[in-house]
Design a protein around this motif. Structure first.
Motif, PDB file in Angstrom:
ATOM      1  N   SER A 332       0.822  -1.186   0.141  1.00  0.00           N
ATOM      2  CA  SER A 332       0.097  -0.081   0.041  1.00  0.00           C
ATOM      3  C   SER A 332       0.904   1.219  -0.098  1.00  0.00           C
ATOM      4  O   SER A 332       2.040   1.213   0.412  1.00  0.00           O
ATOM      5  N   THR A 333       0.260   2.248  -0.538  1.00  0.00           N
ATOM      6  CA  THR A 333       1.199   3.471  -0.729  1.00  0.00           C
ATOM      7  C   THR A 333       0.060   4.769  -0.233  1.00  0.00           C
ATOM      8  O   THR A 333      -0.827   4.727  -0.698  1.00  0.00           O
ATOM      9  N   PHE A 334       0.650   5.855   0.511  1.00  0.00           N
ATOM     10  CA  PHE A 334      -0.130   6.816   1.182  1.00  0.00           C
ATOM     11  C   PHE A 334       1.057   7.935   1.715  1.00  0.00           C
ATOM     12  O   PHE A 334       2.111   7.840   1.744  1.00  0.00           O
ATOM     13  N   GLU A 335       0.317   9.182   1.612  1.00  0.00           N
ATOM     14  CA  GLU A 335       1.305  10.239   2.177  1.00  0.00           C
ATOM     15  C   GLU A 335       1.082  10.370   3.580  1.00  0.00           C
ATOM     16  O   GLU A 335       0.128  10.379   4.131  1.00  0.00           O
ATOM     17  N   VAL A 336       2.066  10.576   4.258  1.00  0.00           N
ATOM     18  CA  VAL A 336       2.289  10.851   5.549  1.00  0.00           C
ATOM     19  C   VAL A 336       2.730  12.084   5.950  1.00  0.00           C
ATOM     20  O   VAL A 336       3.742  12.645   5.527  1.00  0.00           O
ATOM     21  N   THR A 337       2.020  13.187   6.860  1.00  0.00           N
ATOM     22  CA  THR A 337       2.495  14.409   6.955  1.00  0.00           C
ATOM     23  C   THR A 337       2.981  14.701   8.352  1.00  0.00           C
ATOM     24  O   THR A 337       3.262  16.013   8.814  1.00  0.00           O
ATOM     25  N   ARG A 338       2.926  13.704   9.342  1.00  0.00           N
ATOM     26  CA  ARG A 338       3.343  13.951  10.773  1.00  0.00           C
ATOM     27  C   ARG A 338       4.221  12.671  10.956  1.00  0.00           C
ATOM     28  O   ARG A 338       4.116  11.481  10.565  1.00  0.00           O
ATOM     29  N   GLY A 339       4.938  12.713  12.308  1.00  0.00           N
ATOM     30  CA  GLY A 339       5.487  11.729  13.115  1.00  0.00           C
ATOM     31  C   GLY A 339       6.874  11.394  12.338  1.00  0.00           C
ATOM     32  O   GLY A 339       7.521  12.294  11.977  1.00  0.00           O
ATOM     33  N   ALA A 340       7.213  10.074  12.225  1.00  0.00           N
ATOM     34  CA  ALA A 340       8.450   9.727  11.643  1.00  0.00           C
ATOM     35  C   ALA A 340       8.432   8.179  11.094  1.00  0.00           C
ATOM     36  O   ALA A 340       7.253   7.472  11.431  1.00  0.00           O
ATOM     37  N   TYR A 341       9.167   7.915  10.239  1.00  0.00           N
ATOM     38  CA  TYR A 341       9.274   6.642   9.533  1.00  0.00           C
ATOM     39  C   TYR A 341      10.355   5.840   9.400  1.00  0.00           C
ATOM     40  O   TYR A 341      11.511   6.761   9.328  1.00  0.00           O
ATOM     41  N   THR A 342      10.424   4.756   9.173  1.00  0.00           N
ATOM     42  CA  THR A 342      11.831   3.747   8.906  1.00  0.00           C
ATOM     43  C   THR A 342      11.601   2.702   7.964  1.00  0.00           C
ATOM     44  O   THR A 342      10.452   2.258   8.108  1.00  0.00           O
ATOM     45  N   VAL A 343      12.499   2.376   7.026  1.00  0.00           N
ATOM     46  CA  VAL A 343      12.254   1.408   6.180  1.00  0.00           C
ATOM     47  C   VAL A 343      13.209   0.468   6.640  1.00  0.00           C
ATOM     48  O   VAL A 343      13.294  -0.682   6.142  1.00  0.00           O
ATOM     49  N   SER A 344      14.148   0.945   7.632  1.00  0.00           N
ATOM     50  CA  SER A 344      15.196  -0.048   8.097  1.00  0.00           C
ATOM     51  C   SER A 344      15.295  -0.098   9.652  1.00  0.00           C
ATOM     52  O   SER A 344      16.209   0.560  10.316  1.00  0.00           O
ATOM     53  N   PRO A 345      14.338  -0.900  10.379  1.00  0.00           N
ATOM     54  CA  PRO A 345      13.999  -0.659  11.600  1.00  0.00           C
ATOM     55  C   PRO A 345      15.237  -1.235  12.539  1.00  0.00           C
ATOM     56  O   PRO A 345      15.323  -1.170  13.555  1.00  0.00           O
ATOM     57  N   ASP A 346      15.871  -2.163  11.887  1.00  0.00           N
ATOM     58  CA  ASP A 346      17.118  -2.540  12.587  1.00  0.00           C
ATOM     59  C   ASP A 346      18.391  -1.920  12.425  1.00  0.00           C
ATOM     60  O   ASP A 346      19.500  -2.373  12.726  1.00  0.00           O
TER      61      ASP A 346
END
Length: 382
Positions: A332-346
């Protein structure tokens, strides 16, 4: 001696009585319910309340962005500058609204759209210690907790416990049970729940398999805990789940990271890299106000899905067949405008902060987000 001028004992007593009466009248005039001092103290308190409210209203008014919504960064900055604010009791910075701050020793509440009320205002109209209930469900309020949202059960009930963790009430109607079922008829209670949520049942059952899989030492401990849950849901007509997924204030990058007590709050990092045993142990640490906590049993998950369907929040298709339109999936794909993200949690320091000037479009990949990062992944009902 007869020629000596004086006062009789009777006259003295009468004089004293009159003086006492006059003194009583004077004291009552000053300190009685409608006395001068009482009215002065009341007026002083009302002025202080109005002043505390006005300070917060000014802070809120200066926090709206160009989109007409409250910018939390601006709000926290403005609240920090208020003279007389108790930053510790106000739990600054505030992550989300509604929230309560303490100004000049008065509790001032900021609603989700910016409305400001002060402690004692509109008293009796809505008490955050009084929970809505029906014949089918009677939510309980743990000691030290307060209501955050929910004037009635049709719009959802959210509470905040003494540790500032937030919980949502999941209704399981008492009317689903046969009249002959009692609170210790665990098999009868579970069967009624399974029938009620049959559309979401699978071949899996809530049976002890191993300590590694369930986090309990043995089958006896597992069954005792499950029976305690069944009894509570039966008696109260529902149960609480965390409003957000369990998280931490600092991200975890491996199984060797220290196991801190989880929190159920907005804008924290998902609690990952844990085993089932560790997760169950950590879940029990969320208990507060004389209540127990644990990981969910399978039947509770089915009841949550049934609850969302019953309240009109999601359809069976959205819950059972394809939830990619509202869930966080790797396709799934969507836009995020707040908080934080990671594609490499390790990977250490892999979390990226999102801002209004630096939004993030999630690709069709596995991406972890901080809790409550996007309304798209939130389930609401009316």
């Amino acid at each position: 001696m007869k020629k000596q001028k004086g006062i009789t004992l009777i006259a003295l007593v009468i004089t004293i009585i009159v003086l006492l009466i006059l003194a009583g009248i004077s004291i009552a005039t000053l300190t009685g319910e409608n006395g001068v001092l009482t009215k002065a103290n009341t007026a002083k308190e009302e002025n202080e309340k109005a002043s505390a409210k006005e300070k917060v209203e000014i802070a809120v008014m200066g926090s709206f962005g160009t989109d007409g919504k409250i910018d939390m960064d601006n709000l926290n900055r403005n609240l920090n500058e208020i003279e007389g604010i108790n930053k510790e009791k106000s739990n600054l910075p505030i992550a989300s609204l509604p929230a309560t701050v303490v100004v000049d020793n008065y509790k001032v509440t900021i609603a989700d759209k910016g409305q400001v009320t002060v402690e004692g205002e509109n008293e009796g109209i809505e008490d955050n210690k009084t929970l809505p209930s029906t014949a089918d469900t009677k939510p309980f309020l743990p000691e030290g907790a307060e209501k955050v949202e929910g004037t009635n059960l049709d719009t959802g009930l959210v509470i905040k416990d003494s540790n500032q963790n937030e919980w949502v009430w999941i209704e399981v109607p008492k009317s689903i049970y046969d009249e002959m079922i009692t609170s210790t008829d665990y098999e009868g209670i579970e069967t009624a729940m399974q029938t009620y949520a049959s559309d979401y049942r699978s071949d899996w059952t809530d049976t002890f398999y191993s300590s590694e899989q369930h986090g309990f030492a043995n089958a006896t401990e597992y069954n005792n805990h499950k029976n305690s849950m069944l009894k509570s849901v039966f008696e109260n007509g529902g149960f609480y789940i965390g409003r957000y997924e369990a998280g931490t204030n600092t991200p975890r990058f491996s199984t060797s990271d220290s196991l801190t007590t989880p929190i159920i709050q907005k804008d924290v990092y998902p609690y990952n890299f844990v085993t089932c045993i560790q997760a169950q142990t950590k879940a029990t640490e969320l208990a507060t106000g004389g209540r127990q906590t644990s990981l969910m049993f399978g039947i509770q998950w089915d009841l949550i899905l049934k609850f969302m369907e019953e309240k009109g929040a999601k359809t069976q298709t959205e819950l059972k067949i394809d939830s990619a339109e509202w869930g966080n999936y790797n396709n799934s794909t969507f836009e995020v405008t707040r908080g934080a993200y990671t594609v490499s949690p390790d990977t250490t320091d892999s979390w990226n902060k999102i801002s209004e000037t630096n939004s993030y479009t999630k690709p069709a990949l596995r991406v972890l987000l901080t809790t409550g990062a996007i309304e798209r992944n939130c389930v609401r009902y009316l």
